[in-house]
Structures are given as C-alpha cells and as structure tokens.
Design an enzyme around this catalytic site. Structure first.
Site, PDB file in Angstrom:
ATOM      1  N   LYS A  36       3.157   5.901  -5.941  1.00  0.00           N
ATOM      2  CA  LYS A  36       3.237   4.848  -4.907  1.00  0.00           C
ATOM      3  C   LYS A  36       2.373   5.104  -3.670  1.00  0.00           C
ATOM      4  CE  LYS A  36       5.169   2.244  -6.513  1.00  0.00           C
ATOM      5  NZ  LYS A  36       4.659   1.570  -7.749  1.00  0.00           N
ATOM      6  N   HIS A  85      -0.349  12.343 -11.607  1.00  0.00           N
ATOM      7  CA  HIS A  85       0.679  12.517 -10.567  1.00  0.00           C
ATOM      8  C   HIS A  85       1.181  13.971 -10.538  1.00  0.00           C
ATOM      9  CE1 HIS A  85       0.923   8.310  -9.747  1.00  0.00           C
ATOM     10  NE2 HIS A  85       1.652   7.961 -10.779  1.00  0.00           N
ATOM     11  N   SER A  96       8.447   1.983  -1.308  1.00  0.00           N
ATOM     12  CA  SER A  96       7.757   1.435  -2.484  1.00  0.00           C
ATOM     13  C   SER A  96       8.371   2.004  -3.776  1.00  0.00           C
ATOM     14  CB  SER A  96       6.266   1.792  -2.384  1.00  0.00           C
ATOM     15  OG  SER A  96       5.555   1.290  -3.467  1.00  0.00           O
TER      16      SER A  96
HETATM   17  P1  A3P Z   1       4.080  -1.497  -2.030  1.00  0.00           P
HETATM   18  O1  A3P Z   1       5.215  -1.303  -2.980  1.00  0.00           O
HETATM   19  O2  A3P Z   1       4.354  -0.921  -0.668  1.00  0.00           O
HETATM   20  O3  A3P Z   1       3.610  -2.910  -1.952  1.00  0.00           O
HETATM   21  P2  A3P Z   1       0.736   3.125  -6.903  1.00  0.00           P
HETATM   22  O4  A3P Z   1      -0.425   2.405  -7.483  1.00  0.00           O
HETATM   23  O5  A3P Z   1       0.420   4.528  -6.461  1.00  0.00           O
HETATM   24  O6  A3P Z   1       1.940   3.032  -7.792  1.00  0.00           O
HETATM   25  O7  A3P Z   1       1.115   2.402  -5.538  1.00  0.00           O
HETATM   26  C1  A3P Z   1       1.595   1.085  -5.532  1.00  0.00           C
HETATM   27  C2  A3P Z   1       1.578   0.605  -4.110  1.00  0.00           C
HETATM   28  O8  A3P Z   1       0.216   0.330  -3.718  1.00  0.00           O
HETATM   29  C3  A3P Z   1       2.356  -0.703  -3.931  1.00  0.00           C
HETATM   30  O9  A3P Z   1       2.831  -0.643  -2.581  1.00  0.00           O
HETATM   31  C4  A3P Z   1       1.233  -1.721  -4.105  1.00  0.00           C
HETATM   32  O10 A3P Z   1       1.530  -2.995  -3.576  1.00  0.00           O
HETATM   33  C5  A3P Z   1       0.130  -1.024  -3.312  1.00  0.00           C
HETATM   34  N1  A3P Z   1      -1.220  -1.543  -3.610  1.00  0.00           N
HETATM   35  C6  A3P Z   1      -1.849  -1.650  -4.796  1.00  0.00           C
HETATM   36  N2  A3P Z   1      -3.047  -2.237  -4.651  1.00  0.00           N
HETATM   37  C7  A3P Z   1      -3.199  -2.499  -3.324  1.00  0.00           C
HETATM   38  C8  A3P Z   1      -4.220  -3.111  -2.537  1.00  0.00           C
HETATM   39  N3  A3P Z   1      -5.334  -3.600  -3.071  1.00  0.00           N
HETATM   40  N4  A3P Z   1      -4.019  -3.213  -1.208  1.00  0.00           N
HETATM   41  C9  A3P Z   1      -2.890  -2.749  -0.620  1.00  0.00           C
HETATM   42  N5  A3P Z   1      -1.882  -2.165  -1.316  1.00  0.00           N
HETATM   43  C10 A3P Z   1      -2.032  -2.040  -2.658  1.00  0.00           C
END
Ligand code: A3P
Length: 293
Positions: free
Chosen positions: A51, A106, A136
């Site tokens: 996340k 991860h 998140s």
């Molecule tokens: P949120 O749950 O706070 O919205 P990961 O890819 O490490 O699992 O992280 C997911 C998080 O990154 C989620 O956060 C997701 O919405 C956010 N995310 C993915 N793409 C993004 C982008 N282009 N801009 C901003 N946040 C992004």
C-alpha cells in the site's frame, strides 16, 4: 498465464522468518525461489511495504521502458509485466522475459539480500507515510478475501503497530532496507513526492534508470499515471480478478489516491499513540522521511 484460480488457498497463511504471507499468492517454495532469485544487472526491482504505491510505480516504470507508449500498460496486467518475485506464479511468468525486467517485491531485505548483492540490479524503494499505509491496508483487507478480516480500524491499527499483520512490521521493513542501501544500486522515493510533482519524479527515475526520455514521452507518462486515469485501467485496478478473491462490491483497489487520508480515520488518541511508537522505532535510524508524519 491465468490469474490465480478462484478460491485457491484463500484461508491459508504461510509463515516464514516469523512473518505471515497470504497463502493465496505465496508458498514456502515460492518464498524460497525468491531467496535464490537470479537477478540480472539489467533488472529493476520495485521494493515496497504493501500500500505504499507499488502499482503506481509498476505503471510508471512500464511507461518509462516503453518510452511513453501506453499500449503495454493498457493490454498486459501488472502482475505479468512487473511480477512479484515471491508469488507462486513468478517463475512461469519470468521464463519468457530476457532483459530490462521490471520486478516487484514486498519482502523484507534479508530475504533478497544474498541474490541482490550478487548483481547490480537497480532497486527502487517506494515509501509512504505509514499512517496513510495503515488506512489503505485496512480498506484493502476488507476487499481482499485472501487477507484476514481486519476487525475495526482501531483493532487493525493495534496489530499494524506491533507488526502482527501479513507482510510483517512496516518499521522493520523500511529500517532494514534503508540500512543496506549503500550496498545496493538504490533509489529511495516517496508516494508523497510522486503526488507532489509527478513530472519531476519521472525525470528523477529516468536519471536513476539511465533511460533518458524526450519531453513528449514524459508528458505521456504524466498524463497516463494520474489516479483518475489509472483507476479506469483494468490492467491494474484488479477488476480482472474474480470477486471471490477481491470483492469490488466492498470497495475499490484504486480507492482514494490522496495524501493525508489518515486524518479521516485516526482519533486524537490513536494519533498520539502512533507518533509515540514511531519516535521509539525510528529514533535510532538515519531515515529522513521527506514528508510530515
Ligand atoms: P489508497 O488506498 O490510499 O487510495 P499499492 O499499489 O502499494 O497496493 O498501493 C495502493 C495505494 O496506492 C492505494 O491507496 C491506491 O489508490 C494508490 N494509488 C495507486 N495508483 C495511484 C496513483 N496513480 N495516484 C495516487 N495514488 C495511487
């Protein structure tokens, strides 16, 4: 390559080195495979605690290496174009990839230390404010049927702070990777930096990757990699995954994509407790997070 079969091992947890991993995606063999992984000098490895912006970085790197062509990002799922080394399917996905592989992990540092040190692979560590990570992660637990039920936000926060969640302690993850950064070909970048100035971040990444781009390619990347645009991309928003595995009726993977959403979730007491533990855990590390906690 198929997506992971519906319902497979959804309730299984695999424990290795004292850390729990979802058995839907990991096996003891796949974790062993990661520990003996043959990195190539041309590999780029995205390292994140879950996340932290993993998917965002997968998308940005895909577009950097395609020189701004959006076709691969729009036609190939992220787990095929930037597979997690430790997932059970990675060996079969990587068999057809030769150079300039984008890899994701991860895992804590000690899992990958030995094979990484034997190569000159480029390592990009993406960090995010842990208060936003826990929010998140909490919401992700509600939609991901391969993770345990999180309980209330307060209950989940308590477990996160003592590292008793899948993938282990955020504090240990960042501290261990950071303490070995000088031994690796390493770039540290934050979610908050990407959010603040995506264009500048893309240029920083291109410099590190020694992959210069023309301004119109950078424009294409910045346009494609906004939250609003990426959330519609089926190749990364996990809507290709059956709802038995990720239940999109309970929430979205591309949820909010903002900095500071923790303020909507933490009570004053939770904020105080978090900051106290943060100070204790991080005071002896030389990590400077370039964003306010
Ligand atoms: P949120 O749950 O706070 O919205 P990961 O890819 O490490 O699992 O992280 C997911 C998080 O990154 C989620 O956060 C997701 O919405 C956010 N995310 C993915 N793409 C993004 C982008 N282009 N801009 C901003 N946040 C992004």
């Amino acid at each position: 390559m198929q997506v992971p079969p519906a319902m497979a091992n959804l309730n299984v947890t695999v424990r290795s080195s004292g850390i729990d991993f979802p058995g839907h995606l990991h096996t003891l063999q796949s974790l062993q495979y990661a520990q003996e992984f043959q990195f190539q000098d041309t590999d780029t490895v995205i390292i994140t605690y879950p996340k932290s912006g993993t998917t965002w970085m997968q998308e940005i790197l895909t577009l950097i290496y395609s020189d701004g062509d959006t076709l691969p990002a729009k036609t190939i799922p992220n787990w095929l174009r930037a597979p997690w080394i430790e997932h059970y399917y990675s060996e079969s996905v990587l068999v057809n990839k030769s150079d300039h592989r984008i890899l994701t992990s991860h895992l804590p540092y000690h899992f990958l230390a030995k094979p990484l040190k034997q190569s000159n692979a480029k390592v990009i560590y993406v960090a995010r404010n842990p208060k936003d990570i826990v929010v998140s992660f909490y919401h992700f637990h509600k939609i991901a049927n391969f993770l345990p039920e999180p309980g209330t936000f307060g209950e989940f926060l308590d477990k996160f702070l003592i590292g008793e969640v899948n993938f282990g302690s955020w504090f240990e993850h960042i501290k261990e990777w950071q303490s070995h950064r000088d031994e690796l070909n390493f770039l540290f970048i934050t979610y908050e930096e990407l959010k603040k100035d995506l264009r500048k971040s893309v240029t920083k990444l291109c410099n590190f990757l020694e992959h210069p781009l023309l301004p119109n390619a950078v424009d294409a990347i910045v346009r494609h990699c906004t939250f609003e645009n990426m959330k519609e991309n089926k190749m990364i928003n996990y809507t290709l995954i059956p709802k038995e595995i990720i239940n999109h009726e309970r929430g979205k993977f591309m949820r909010k994509g903002v900095v500071g959403d923790w303020k909507e979730h933490f009570t004053h007491e939770q904020k105080q407790a978090f900051e106290k533990i943060f100070q204790n855990e991080m005071s002896n590390s030389n990590i400077t997070l370039n964003y306010p906690l």
